[in-house]
Enzyme design. Structure first.
Site, PDB file in Angstrom:
ATOM      1  CB  SER A  23      -8.256   0.735   5.738  1.00  0.00           C
ATOM      2  OG  SER A  23      -8.978   1.935   5.713  1.00  0.00           O
ATOM      3  CE  LYS A  79      -3.984   1.899   2.539  1.00  0.00           C
ATOM      4  NZ  LYS A  79      -4.828   1.749   3.757  1.00  0.00           N
ATOM      5  CB  SER A 107      -8.201   3.491   2.766  1.00  0.00           C
ATOM      6  OG  SER A 107      -7.276   2.947   3.679  1.00  0.00           O
TER       7      SER A 107
END
Lengths: 95, 488
Positions: free
Chosen positions: B179, B80, B155
Protein backbone atom coordinates in the site's frame (compact mmCIF):
# COMPACT_ATOMS: atom_id res chain seq x y z
CA UNK A 1 -18.32 -24.60 -4.59
CA UNK A 2 -16.10 -23.89 -1.59
CA UNK A 3 -18.60 -21.97 0.49
CA UNK A 4 -22.41 -21.96 0.29
CA UNK A 5 -24.70 -18.93 0.57
CA UNK A 6 -25.95 -20.33 3.85
CA UNK A 7 -22.41 -20.49 5.22
CA UNK A 8 -21.67 -16.93 4.08
CA UNK A 9 -24.74 -15.68 5.91
CA UNK A 10 -23.79 -17.72 8.99
CA UNK A 11 -20.21 -16.43 9.10
CA UNK A 12 -21.43 -12.87 8.51
CA UNK A 13 -23.77 -13.39 11.44
CA UNK A 14 -20.85 -14.47 13.64
CA UNK A 15 -19.07 -11.28 12.63
CA UNK A 16 -22.20 -9.24 13.46
CA UNK A 17 -22.90 -8.31 9.85
CA UNK A 18 -26.36 -8.51 8.29
CA UNK A 19 -26.48 -9.54 4.66
CA UNK A 20 -29.70 -9.09 2.78
CA UNK A 21 -31.16 -9.78 -0.64
CA UNK A 22 -28.90 -9.18 -3.59
CA UNK A 23 -25.84 -8.65 -1.36
CA UNK A 24 -25.97 -12.31 -0.30
CA UNK A 25 -25.69 -13.55 -3.88
CA UNK A 26 -23.00 -11.06 -4.81
CA UNK A 27 -20.88 -11.66 -1.69
CA UNK A 28 -21.30 -15.43 -1.85
CA UNK A 29 -20.05 -15.47 -5.45
CA UNK A 30 -17.10 -13.17 -4.78
CA UNK A 31 -16.08 -14.92 -1.56
CA UNK A 32 -16.40 -18.34 -3.16
CA UNK A 33 -14.08 -17.22 -5.99
CA UNK A 34 -11.48 -16.04 -3.48
CA UNK A 35 -11.69 -19.18 -1.33
CA UNK A 36 -11.51 -21.43 -4.40
CA UNK A 37 -8.33 -19.61 -5.43
CA UNK A 38 -6.90 -19.90 -1.92
CA UNK A 39 -7.18 -23.70 -2.24
CA UNK A 40 -3.84 -23.57 -4.10
CA UNK A 41 -2.28 -23.59 -0.61
CA UNK A 42 -3.16 -27.27 -0.29
CA UNK A 43 -0.41 -27.97 -2.81
CA UNK A 44 2.34 -26.47 -0.66
CA UNK A 45 4.50 -28.93 1.24
CA UNK A 46 4.46 -27.73 4.83
CA UNK A 47 5.26 -31.01 6.57
CA UNK A 48 6.97 -30.13 9.85
CA UNK A 49 7.07 -26.40 9.07
CA UNK A 50 6.39 -24.07 11.99
CA UNK A 51 3.83 -21.34 11.34
CA UNK A 52 5.13 -17.77 11.27
CA UNK A 53 3.52 -15.64 13.94
CA UNK A 54 6.24 -13.00 14.04
CA UNK A 55 8.60 -12.16 11.19
CA UNK A 56 11.49 -10.80 13.19
CA UNK A 57 12.91 -12.75 16.10
CA UNK A 58 11.51 -10.82 18.98
CA UNK A 59 10.48 -12.52 22.18
CA UNK A 60 8.92 -11.29 25.37
CA UNK A 61 8.91 -7.53 25.04
CA UNK A 62 9.20 -6.94 28.79
CA UNK A 63 8.94 -3.55 30.42
CA UNK A 64 8.93 -2.29 33.97
CA UNK A 65 5.52 -2.29 35.64
CA UNK A 66 5.32 1.40 36.32
CA UNK A 67 2.43 3.77 36.80
CA UNK A 68 2.14 5.98 33.75
CA UNK A 69 -0.17 8.67 32.46
CA UNK A 70 -3.26 7.52 30.61
CA UNK A 71 -6.23 9.08 28.94
CA UNK A 72 -8.46 11.10 31.22
CA UNK A 73 -12.01 9.85 31.44
CA UNK A 74 -13.36 12.88 29.63
CA UNK A 75 -11.02 12.30 26.67
CA UNK A 76 -11.82 8.59 26.59
CA UNK A 77 -15.54 9.35 26.49
CA UNK A 78 -15.27 12.20 24.00
CA UNK A 79 -15.95 10.09 20.91
CA UNK A 80 -18.72 7.94 22.41
CA UNK A 81 -21.98 7.93 20.43
CA UNK A 82 -23.86 7.87 23.74
CA UNK A 83 -22.54 8.47 27.26
CA UNK A 84 -23.31 9.92 30.64
CA UNK A 85 -20.83 11.67 32.92
CA UNK A 86 -18.88 8.52 33.68
CA UNK A 87 -19.89 5.74 31.32
CA UNK A 88 -20.44 4.59 27.79
CA UNK A 89 -24.18 4.08 27.39
CA UNK A 90 -25.51 1.12 25.38
CA UNK A 91 -29.00 -0.26 24.73
CA UNK A 92 -30.49 -2.46 27.44
CA UNK A 93 -28.80 -5.87 27.60
CA UNK A 94 -30.83 -7.71 30.25
CA UNK A 95 -34.63 -7.34 30.18
CA UNK B 1 10.63 26.77 -9.50
CA UNK B 2 7.48 27.27 -7.46
CA UNK B 3 7.62 26.60 -3.75
CA UNK B 4 5.23 23.65 -3.79
CA UNK B 5 7.54 21.93 -6.27
CA UNK B 6 10.47 21.82 -3.85
CA UNK B 7 11.76 18.53 -2.54
CA UNK B 8 12.01 18.08 1.22
CA UNK B 9 15.77 18.50 1.04
CA UNK B 10 15.55 21.67 -1.07
CA UNK B 11 12.85 23.13 1.17
CA UNK B 12 14.92 22.36 4.27
CA UNK B 13 18.00 24.06 2.81
CA UNK B 14 16.03 27.16 1.83
CA UNK B 15 14.32 27.36 5.22
CA UNK B 16 17.70 27.02 6.90
CA UNK B 17 19.14 29.89 4.84
CA UNK B 18 15.97 31.87 5.57
CA UNK B 19 15.40 32.29 1.81
CA UNK B 20 11.81 31.28 2.47
CA UNK B 21 9.57 30.93 5.50
CA UNK B 22 7.55 27.89 6.44
CA UNK B 23 4.48 30.11 6.26
CA UNK B 24 5.14 30.92 2.58
CA UNK B 25 5.88 27.30 1.82
CA UNK B 26 2.80 26.06 3.66
CA UNK B 27 0.56 28.63 1.98
CA UNK B 28 1.92 27.59 -1.42
CA UNK B 29 1.10 23.96 -0.67
CA UNK B 30 -2.38 24.79 0.68
CA UNK B 31 -3.09 26.92 -2.41
CA UNK B 32 -1.98 24.05 -4.58
CA UNK B 33 -4.41 21.75 -2.75
CA UNK B 34 -7.20 24.31 -3.28
CA UNK B 35 -6.40 24.49 -6.98
CA UNK B 36 -6.05 20.77 -7.74
CA UNK B 37 -7.64 18.57 -5.16
CA UNK B 38 -11.19 19.10 -6.34
CA UNK B 39 -10.38 16.88 -9.31
CA UNK B 40 -7.81 14.57 -7.71
CA UNK B 41 -9.46 13.82 -4.36
CA UNK B 42 -6.25 13.07 -2.46
CA UNK B 43 -7.34 14.65 0.82
CA UNK B 44 -10.15 13.79 3.22
CA UNK B 45 -9.34 16.59 5.66
CA UNK B 46 -7.27 19.73 5.12
CA UNK B 47 -6.72 21.65 8.33
CA UNK B 48 -5.64 25.05 7.03
CA UNK B 49 -5.74 26.90 10.33
CA UNK B 50 -3.65 24.42 12.30
CA UNK B 51 -1.22 24.00 9.37
CA UNK B 52 -0.63 27.75 9.30
CA UNK B 53 -0.25 27.84 13.09
CA UNK B 54 2.33 25.02 12.90
CA UNK B 55 4.16 26.90 10.13
CA UNK B 56 4.37 30.02 12.29
CA UNK B 57 5.70 27.97 15.20
CA UNK B 58 8.31 26.47 12.87
CA UNK B 59 9.32 29.91 11.66
CA UNK B 60 9.74 31.06 15.27
CA UNK B 61 11.93 28.06 15.97
CA UNK B 62 14.07 28.68 12.91
CA UNK B 63 14.39 32.38 13.76
CA UNK B 64 15.34 31.81 17.39
CA UNK B 65 17.47 28.72 16.79
CA UNK B 66 16.03 27.25 19.96
CA UNK B 67 15.49 24.43 19.84
CA UNK B 68 17.74 23.91 16.84
CA UNK B 69 16.05 23.35 13.50
CA UNK B 70 15.45 19.66 12.72
CA UNK B 71 15.11 17.80 9.41
CA UNK B 72 11.35 18.28 9.13
CA UNK B 73 11.03 21.69 10.79
CA UNK B 74 8.57 23.77 8.78
CA UNK B 75 8.02 21.11 6.09
CA UNK B 76 4.40 20.58 4.93
CA UNK B 77 3.63 16.87 5.17
CA UNK B 78 0.46 14.93 4.31
CA UNK B 79 -0.54 12.00 6.49
CA UNK B 80 -2.61 8.98 5.51
CA UNK B 81 -5.93 9.10 7.29
CA UNK B 82 -5.38 6.00 9.40
CA UNK B 83 -2.58 7.53 11.47
CA UNK B 84 -4.05 9.15 14.58
CA UNK B 85 -3.71 12.92 14.87
CA UNK B 86 -4.82 14.44 18.16
CA UNK B 87 -7.77 16.77 17.65
CA UNK B 88 -7.91 16.19 13.87
CA UNK B 89 -10.40 13.62 12.67
CA UNK B 90 -9.00 10.31 11.51
CA UNK B 91 -11.51 8.43 9.39
CA UNK B 92 -9.72 5.48 7.74
CA UNK B 93 -11.92 6.56 4.79
CA UNK B 94 -14.75 4.70 6.53
CA UNK B 95 -18.21 5.79 7.47
CA UNK B 96 -17.74 3.98 10.78
CA UNK B 97 -14.98 6.45 11.78
CA UNK B 98 -16.27 9.46 9.85
CA UNK B 99 -16.41 11.65 12.97
CA UNK B 100 -13.65 10.04 15.02
CA UNK B 101 -11.31 12.64 16.57
CA UNK B 102 -8.36 10.86 18.22
CA UNK B 103 -7.53 11.91 21.78
CA UNK B 104 -3.82 11.20 21.16
CA UNK B 105 -1.14 11.35 18.48
CA UNK B 106 0.45 8.33 16.83
CA UNK B 107 4.13 7.85 17.67
CA UNK B 108 5.18 9.05 14.20
CA UNK B 109 3.05 12.18 14.60
CA UNK B 110 4.65 12.89 17.99
CA UNK B 111 8.05 12.61 16.36
CA UNK B 112 7.08 14.94 13.52
CA UNK B 113 5.50 17.48 15.86
CA UNK B 114 8.59 17.44 18.07
CA UNK B 115 10.46 18.67 14.98
CA UNK B 116 7.76 21.28 14.22
CA UNK B 117 6.79 19.64 10.95
CA UNK B 118 3.59 21.03 9.40
CA UNK B 119 0.78 18.51 8.92
CA UNK B 120 -1.24 19.90 6.00
CA UNK B 121 -3.94 17.28 5.91
CA UNK B 122 -5.12 13.71 6.06
CA UNK B 123 -5.06 11.73 2.85
CA UNK B 124 -7.65 9.56 1.18
CA UNK B 125 -7.22 5.80 1.05
CA UNK B 126 -9.05 2.54 0.58
CA UNK B 127 -11.34 2.00 3.56
CA UNK B 128 -9.22 0.61 6.41
CA UNK B 129 -6.36 0.28 3.88
CA UNK B 130 -8.08 -2.64 2.18
CA UNK B 131 -7.58 -2.20 -1.53
CA UNK B 132 -5.13 -1.56 -4.34
CA UNK B 133 -6.83 1.35 -6.12
CA UNK B 134 -8.27 3.78 -3.52
CA UNK B 135 -11.67 3.13 -5.10
CA UNK B 136 -12.84 1.59 -1.82
CA UNK B 137 -12.76 4.93 0.02
CA UNK B 138 -16.21 5.46 1.54
CA UNK B 139 -16.01 9.14 0.58
CA UNK B 140 -14.57 9.52 -2.93
CA UNK B 141 -12.08 7.86 -5.25
CA UNK B 142 -8.61 9.35 -5.80
CA UNK B 143 -7.66 10.09 -9.42
CA UNK B 144 -4.15 9.55 -10.73
CA UNK B 145 -2.52 12.95 -11.41
CA UNK B 146 -0.91 11.48 -14.55
CA UNK B 147 -4.27 10.47 -16.02
CA UNK B 148 -7.47 11.35 -14.19
CA UNK B 149 -9.33 8.38 -15.68
CA UNK B 150 -6.99 5.98 -13.87
CA UNK B 151 -6.49 4.78 -10.33
CA UNK B 152 -3.53 6.14 -8.33
CA UNK B 153 -2.96 2.72 -6.75
CA UNK B 154 -3.77 1.94 -3.17
CA UNK B 155 -4.32 1.85 -0.43
CA UNK B 156 -2.14 4.96 0.19
CA UNK B 157 -3.42 6.46 -3.09
CA UNK B 158 -4.14 9.85 -1.55
CA UNK B 159 -0.62 10.21 -0.14
CA UNK B 160 1.03 9.15 -3.42
CA UNK B 161 -1.19 11.39 -5.56
CA UNK B 162 -0.60 14.33 -3.18
CA UNK B 163 3.19 13.93 -3.51
CA UNK B 164 3.00 13.48 -7.30
CA UNK B 165 0.85 16.60 -7.74
CA UNK B 166 2.97 18.71 -5.34
CA UNK B 167 0.07 19.07 -2.89
CA UNK B 168 2.56 18.39 -0.07
CA UNK B 169 6.33 18.22 0.17
CA UNK B 170 6.28 14.61 1.38
CA UNK B 171 3.81 12.17 2.90
CA UNK B 172 3.36 9.22 5.20
CA UNK B 173 1.56 6.08 4.13
CA UNK B 174 1.13 2.59 5.49
CA UNK B 175 1.88 -0.71 3.78
CA UNK B 176 0.23 -4.03 4.65
CA UNK B 177 0.62 -5.73 1.25
CA UNK B 178 2.06 -3.02 -1.01
CA UNK B 179 0.00 0.00 0.00
CA UNK B 180 3.00 2.37 -0.05
CA UNK B 181 4.99 0.86 -2.93
CA UNK B 182 2.22 0.23 -5.45
CA UNK B 183 0.68 3.74 -5.36
CA UNK B 184 4.20 5.24 -5.37
CA UNK B 185 4.87 3.21 -8.51
CA UNK B 186 1.62 4.25 -10.20
CA UNK B 187 2.13 7.93 -9.35
CA UNK B 188 5.82 8.15 -10.24
CA UNK B 189 7.12 8.90 -6.75
CA UNK B 190 9.37 7.11 -4.24
CA UNK B 191 7.92 4.94 -1.47
CA UNK B 192 9.54 2.81 1.22
CA UNK B 193 7.99 0.10 3.36
CA UNK B 194 10.43 -0.36 6.22
CA UNK B 195 11.22 -3.66 7.90
CA UNK B 196 8.39 -4.85 10.15
CA UNK B 197 9.17 -3.39 13.57
CA UNK B 198 11.33 -0.52 12.30
CA UNK B 199 8.67 2.17 12.76
CA UNK B 200 6.28 2.25 15.71
CA UNK B 201 2.69 1.28 14.93
CA UNK B 202 1.41 3.07 18.05
CA UNK B 203 -1.53 5.14 16.86
CA UNK B 204 -1.74 3.43 13.46
CA UNK B 205 -5.26 2.05 13.07
CA UNK B 206 -4.73 -1.70 12.83
CA UNK B 207 -5.61 -3.64 9.67
CA UNK B 208 -3.42 -6.77 9.81
CA UNK B 209 -1.11 -6.44 12.78
CA UNK B 210 1.59 -8.88 11.69
CA UNK B 211 1.96 -7.10 8.33
CA UNK B 212 1.24 -3.37 8.85
CA UNK B 213 4.08 -0.86 8.70
CA UNK B 214 4.21 2.95 8.35
CA UNK B 215 6.61 4.47 5.83
CA UNK B 216 7.50 7.50 3.70
CA UNK B 217 6.23 8.53 0.26
CA UNK B 218 8.44 11.23 -1.21
CA UNK B 219 9.56 13.06 -4.34
CA UNK B 220 12.99 11.43 -4.39
CA UNK B 221 15.24 8.95 -2.61
CA UNK B 222 17.03 11.50 -0.43
CA UNK B 223 13.69 12.77 0.89
CA UNK B 224 12.72 9.21 1.69
CA UNK B 225 15.90 8.81 3.77
CA UNK B 226 15.24 12.12 5.54
CA UNK B 227 11.72 11.01 6.49
CA UNK B 228 13.04 7.66 7.71
CA UNK B 229 15.48 9.51 9.97
CA UNK B 230 12.49 11.26 11.51
CA UNK B 231 10.10 8.34 12.02
CA UNK B 232 12.19 5.18 12.63
CA UNK B 233 13.00 3.84 16.05
CA UNK B 234 11.92 1.67 18.94
CA UNK B 235 8.81 2.55 20.91
CA UNK B 236 7.89 0.67 24.09
CA UNK B 237 4.19 1.33 23.36
CA UNK B 238 4.42 -0.95 20.31
CA UNK B 239 5.64 -4.28 21.65
CA UNK B 240 6.43 -5.42 18.09
CA UNK B 241 8.75 -2.50 17.40
CA UNK B 242 12.37 -3.58 17.29
CA UNK B 243 14.68 -2.48 20.11
CA UNK B 244 17.65 -1.57 17.95
CA UNK B 245 19.57 1.50 16.92
CA UNK B 246 18.51 3.32 13.79
CA UNK B 247 21.24 4.52 11.47
CA UNK B 248 21.46 7.89 9.73
CA UNK B 249 19.76 6.84 6.52
CA UNK B 250 21.27 9.70 4.52
CA UNK B 251 24.70 8.14 5.08
CA UNK B 252 23.58 5.39 2.67
CA UNK B 253 23.19 7.87 -0.20
CA UNK B 254 26.35 7.02 -2.12
CA UNK B 255 26.59 6.81 -5.87
CA UNK B 256 28.85 3.81 -6.03
CA UNK B 257 27.14 0.45 -6.42
CA UNK B 258 30.29 -1.60 -6.99
CA UNK B 259 30.54 -4.79 -5.02
CA UNK B 260 26.77 -5.11 -4.68
CA UNK B 261 24.92 -8.16 -5.96
CA UNK B 262 21.37 -7.67 -7.16
CA UNK B 263 19.09 -10.70 -7.41
CA UNK B 264 16.54 -11.18 -10.18
CA UNK B 265 13.90 -13.75 -9.19
CA UNK B 266 13.37 -16.28 -11.95
CA UNK B 267 9.71 -16.76 -11.00
CA UNK B 268 8.91 -13.06 -11.37
CA UNK B 269 10.08 -12.75 -14.96
CA UNK B 270 7.81 -15.67 -15.84
CA UNK B 271 4.81 -14.15 -14.06
CA UNK B 272 1.55 -14.34 -16.00
CA UNK B 273 -0.07 -10.97 -16.71
CA UNK B 274 3.19 -8.99 -16.62
CA UNK B 275 2.77 -6.03 -18.98
CA UNK B 276 5.51 -5.77 -21.60
CA UNK B 277 6.10 -2.07 -20.89
CA UNK B 278 6.73 -2.97 -17.23
CA UNK B 279 9.08 -5.86 -17.98
CA UNK B 280 11.04 -3.71 -20.45
CA UNK B 281 11.37 -0.80 -18.00
CA UNK B 282 12.50 -3.11 -15.20
CA UNK B 283 15.00 -4.91 -17.45
CA UNK B 284 16.43 -1.55 -18.51
CA UNK B 285 16.66 -0.52 -14.83
CA UNK B 286 18.59 -3.70 -14.01
CA UNK B 287 20.99 -2.92 -16.89
CA UNK B 288 21.48 0.62 -15.53
CA UNK B 289 22.22 -0.74 -12.07
CA UNK B 290 24.72 -3.22 -13.52
CA UNK B 291 26.39 -0.38 -15.41
CA UNK B 292 26.80 1.39 -12.06
CA UNK B 293 28.95 -1.49 -10.85
CA UNK B 294 26.51 -3.99 -9.35
CA UNK B 295 26.47 -7.62 -10.39
CA UNK B 296 23.13 -9.17 -11.35
CA UNK B 297 22.47 -12.77 -10.34
CA UNK B 298 19.42 -14.96 -10.88
CA UNK B 299 17.73 -16.11 -7.69
CA UNK B 300 14.74 -18.33 -7.03
CA UNK B 301 11.67 -17.77 -4.87
CA UNK B 302 10.00 -21.15 -5.34
CA UNK B 303 6.92 -20.43 -3.23
CA UNK B 304 5.88 -17.39 -5.29
CA UNK B 305 2.79 -19.18 -6.58
CA UNK B 306 1.39 -19.37 -3.02
CA UNK B 307 1.98 -15.73 -2.08
CA UNK B 308 -1.38 -14.21 -3.03
CA UNK B 309 -3.31 -17.08 -1.43
CA UNK B 310 -1.33 -17.00 1.82
CA UNK B 311 -1.72 -13.24 2.09
CA UNK B 312 -5.44 -13.24 1.36
CA UNK B 313 -5.97 -15.70 4.19
CA UNK B 314 -3.68 -14.07 6.76
CA UNK B 315 -4.58 -10.41 6.17
CA UNK B 316 -8.39 -10.84 6.24
CA UNK B 317 -8.12 -13.14 9.28
CA UNK B 318 -6.21 -10.54 11.24
CA UNK B 319 -8.56 -7.83 9.94
CA UNK B 320 -11.67 -9.68 11.06
CA UNK B 321 -10.21 -9.84 14.55
CA UNK B 322 -8.95 -6.23 14.60
CA UNK B 323 -12.19 -4.79 13.24
CA UNK B 324 -14.31 -6.51 15.89
CA UNK B 325 -13.69 -3.40 18.02
CA UNK B 326 -15.98 -1.25 15.84
CA UNK B 327 -19.25 -1.90 17.60
CA UNK B 328 -20.74 1.55 18.07
CA UNK B 329 -19.97 1.67 21.80
CA UNK B 330 -16.83 3.67 22.51
CA UNK B 331 -16.26 5.72 19.37
CA UNK B 332 -17.36 6.05 15.78
CA UNK B 333 -20.68 5.65 14.09
CA UNK B 334 -23.68 4.05 15.82
CA UNK B 335 -26.95 3.00 14.25
CA UNK B 336 -29.32 3.22 17.22
CA UNK B 337 -32.47 2.06 15.45
CA UNK B 338 -32.51 -1.42 17.01
CA UNK B 339 -34.00 -2.17 20.39
CA UNK B 340 -31.26 -4.28 21.94
CA UNK B 341 -27.47 -4.41 22.10
CA UNK B 342 -27.06 -7.13 19.48
CA UNK B 343 -29.21 -5.23 16.99
CA UNK B 344 -27.13 -2.13 17.67
CA UNK B 345 -23.91 -4.03 16.89
CA UNK B 346 -25.34 -5.52 13.70
CA UNK B 347 -26.94 -2.35 12.38
CA UNK B 348 -23.86 -0.29 13.20
CA UNK B 349 -21.39 -2.64 11.50
CA UNK B 350 -23.59 -3.41 8.49
CA UNK B 351 -24.15 0.27 7.80
CA UNK B 352 -20.72 1.52 8.87
CA UNK B 353 -18.45 -0.80 6.87
CA UNK B 354 -18.25 -0.71 3.06
CA UNK B 355 -18.49 -3.82 0.86
CA UNK B 356 -14.76 -4.66 0.58
CA UNK B 357 -14.27 -4.41 4.34
CA UNK B 358 -17.33 -6.62 4.90
CA UNK B 359 -16.03 -9.18 2.37
CA UNK B 360 -12.67 -9.35 4.10
CA UNK B 361 -14.23 -9.63 7.56
CA UNK B 362 -16.35 -12.54 6.32
CA UNK B 363 -13.41 -14.27 4.61
CA UNK B 364 -11.30 -13.79 7.73
CA UNK B 365 -13.98 -14.97 10.12
CA UNK B 366 -14.46 -18.06 7.94
CA UNK B 367 -10.71 -18.82 7.82
CA UNK B 368 -10.49 -18.55 11.62
CA UNK B 369 -13.67 -20.48 12.41
CA UNK B 370 -13.74 -23.85 14.12
CA UNK B 371 -13.03 -26.65 11.67
CA UNK B 372 -11.41 -24.36 9.10
CA UNK B 373 -8.64 -22.72 11.11
CA UNK B 374 -6.01 -25.39 10.40
CA UNK B 375 -6.81 -25.62 6.70
CA UNK B 376 -6.74 -21.87 6.17
CA UNK B 377 -5.00 -19.70 8.77
CA UNK B 378 -2.77 -22.48 10.07
CA UNK B 379 -1.74 -23.60 6.59
CA UNK B 380 -1.21 -20.04 5.34
CA UNK B 381 1.00 -19.29 8.36
CA UNK B 382 3.13 -22.34 7.55
CA UNK B 383 3.37 -21.30 3.90
CA UNK B 384 4.39 -17.86 5.16
CA UNK B 385 7.40 -19.50 6.81
CA UNK B 386 8.32 -21.07 3.45
CA UNK B 387 8.03 -17.70 1.72
CA UNK B 388 10.18 -16.06 4.39
CA UNK B 389 12.79 -18.83 3.98
CA UNK B 390 12.79 -18.30 0.20
CA UNK B 391 13.80 -14.69 0.76
CA UNK B 392 16.38 -15.51 3.42
CA UNK B 393 18.02 -17.98 1.04
CA UNK B 394 17.85 -15.64 -1.95
CA UNK B 395 19.28 -12.77 0.09
CA UNK B 396 22.31 -14.88 0.97
CA UNK B 397 23.22 -14.89 -2.72
CA UNK B 398 22.53 -11.20 -3.24
CA UNK B 399 22.24 -7.92 -1.33
CA UNK B 400 18.93 -6.78 -2.78
CA UNK B 401 16.22 -8.26 -4.99
CA UNK B 402 14.94 -6.26 -7.97
CA UNK B 403 11.47 -6.71 -9.49
CA UNK B 404 8.49 -4.83 -10.82
CA UNK B 405 6.23 -3.24 -8.19
CA UNK B 406 2.97 -3.84 -10.06
CA UNK B 407 2.42 -6.10 -13.07
CA UNK B 408 0.80 -3.33 -15.11
CA UNK B 409 0.74 0.46 -15.15
CA UNK B 410 -2.23 2.13 -13.38
CA UNK B 411 -5.51 0.62 -14.59
CA UNK B 412 -8.69 2.57 -15.41
CA UNK B 413 -11.02 3.51 -12.56
CA UNK B 414 -13.83 0.96 -12.32
CA UNK B 415 -12.00 -1.86 -14.13
CA UNK B 416 -11.53 -4.20 -11.15
CA UNK B 417 -13.74 -2.71 -8.48
CA UNK B 418 -16.33 -5.52 -8.53
CA UNK B 419 -13.82 -8.30 -9.09
CA UNK B 420 -11.94 -8.74 -5.81
CA UNK B 421 -9.78 -11.68 -6.90
CA UNK B 422 -8.46 -9.88 -10.00
CA UNK B 423 -7.67 -6.88 -7.80
CA UNK B 424 -5.85 -9.16 -5.31
CA UNK B 425 -3.78 -10.79 -8.06
CA UNK B 426 -2.36 -7.37 -9.02
CA UNK B 427 -0.55 -7.38 -5.65
CA UNK B 428 1.66 -10.36 -6.57
CA UNK B 429 5.04 -8.58 -6.40
CA UNK B 430 4.49 -6.56 -3.23
CA UNK B 431 2.81 -8.99 -0.81
CA UNK B 432 5.95 -11.05 -0.14
CA UNK B 433 7.85 -8.25 1.57
CA UNK B 434 5.06 -7.99 4.14
CA UNK B 435 4.79 -11.75 4.60
CA UNK B 436 8.58 -11.99 5.04
CA UNK B 437 8.79 -8.77 7.09
CA UNK B 438 11.58 -7.38 4.88
CA UNK B 439 11.90 -3.80 3.61
CA UNK B 440 10.72 -2.92 0.11
CA UNK B 441 10.96 0.23 -1.93
CA UNK B 442 9.54 1.64 -5.14
CA UNK B 443 11.51 4.05 -7.35
CA UNK B 444 10.40 5.49 -10.70
CA UNK B 445 12.06 3.53 -13.53
CA UNK B 446 10.20 4.45 -16.70
CA UNK B 447 6.93 5.15 -18.44
CA UNK B 448 4.47 3.03 -20.37
CA UNK B 449 3.73 3.80 -24.00
CA UNK B 450 0.70 5.71 -22.72
CA UNK B 451 2.94 7.84 -20.52
CA UNK B 452 2.07 6.23 -17.17
CA UNK B 453 4.78 5.86 -14.52
CA UNK B 454 6.38 2.48 -13.81
CA UNK B 455 8.19 1.60 -10.59
CA UNK B 456 11.17 -0.61 -9.81
CA UNK B 457 10.92 -2.57 -6.57
CA UNK B 458 14.00 -3.07 -4.41
CA UNK B 459 13.72 -5.52 -1.53
CA UNK B 460 16.41 -6.40 0.99
CA UNK B 461 17.34 -8.04 4.25
CA UNK B 462 15.63 -7.31 7.55
CA UNK B 463 16.63 -3.86 8.87
CA UNK B 464 18.82 -3.19 5.82
CA UNK B 465 16.87 -0.21 4.48
CA UNK B 466 20.18 1.55 3.93
CA UNK B 467 21.21 -0.80 1.13
CA UNK B 468 17.82 -0.30 -0.56
CA UNK B 469 18.34 3.45 -0.33
CA UNK B 470 21.89 3.13 -1.69
CA UNK B 471 20.72 1.21 -4.77
CA UNK B 472 17.76 3.54 -5.26
CA UNK B 473 19.95 6.62 -4.93
CA UNK B 474 22.53 5.34 -7.39
CA UNK B 475 19.79 4.47 -9.86
CA UNK B 476 18.05 7.81 -9.41
CA UNK B 477 21.25 9.76 -10.00
CA UNK B 478 21.81 7.86 -13.25
CA UNK B 479 18.26 8.50 -14.51
CA UNK B 480 15.73 11.33 -14.62
CA UNK B 481 12.41 9.50 -14.28
CA UNK B 482 11.82 10.97 -10.81
CA UNK B 483 12.06 14.53 -12.14
CA UNK B 484 9.19 14.07 -14.61
CA UNK B 485 5.93 15.55 -13.37
CA UNK B 486 2.30 15.11 -14.37
CA UNK B 487 1.08 17.98 -16.54
CA UNK B 488 -1.05 20.14 -14.29
Amino acid sequence: MTITKKEVVHVADLARLDLEGEAIDRFAGQIDTVLAYVDVLKGADTQGVSPTSHVISLFNAFREDEVGTHLEREAALANAPDKDDENFVVPRIVG
Amino acid sequence: MKLHQLTLYEAHERLKKKDISSLELTEAVLDRIDALDGEIGAFITVDRASALAAARAADDRIASGSPAMAGLTGIPIAVKDLICTKGVRTTCASKILENFVPPYDAAVIEKMKAQDAVIVGKTNMDEFAMGSSTEYSAFKPVRNPWDLSRIPGGSSGGSAAAVAADMCIAALGSDTGGSIRQPASHCGVVGLKPTYGRVSRYGLVAFASSLDQIGPIAKDVRDCALLMNAIAGHDPRDSTSAPRETPDYTAALKDDLSGLRVGIPREYTEQEGLHSDVSKAVAAAVATIEALGAEAVTVSLPHTRYVVAAYYVIAPSEASSNLARYDGVRYGFRNASGTDLLAMYRNTRSEGFGPEVQRRIIIGAYCLSAGYYEAYYGKASQVRTRIREDFETALEACDVILSPVAPTPAFPIGEKVDDPLTMYLSDIFTLSANLAGIPGMSVPCGFSQEGLPIGLQIMGRHFDEKTLLRVAYGFQNATDFHTSKPKR
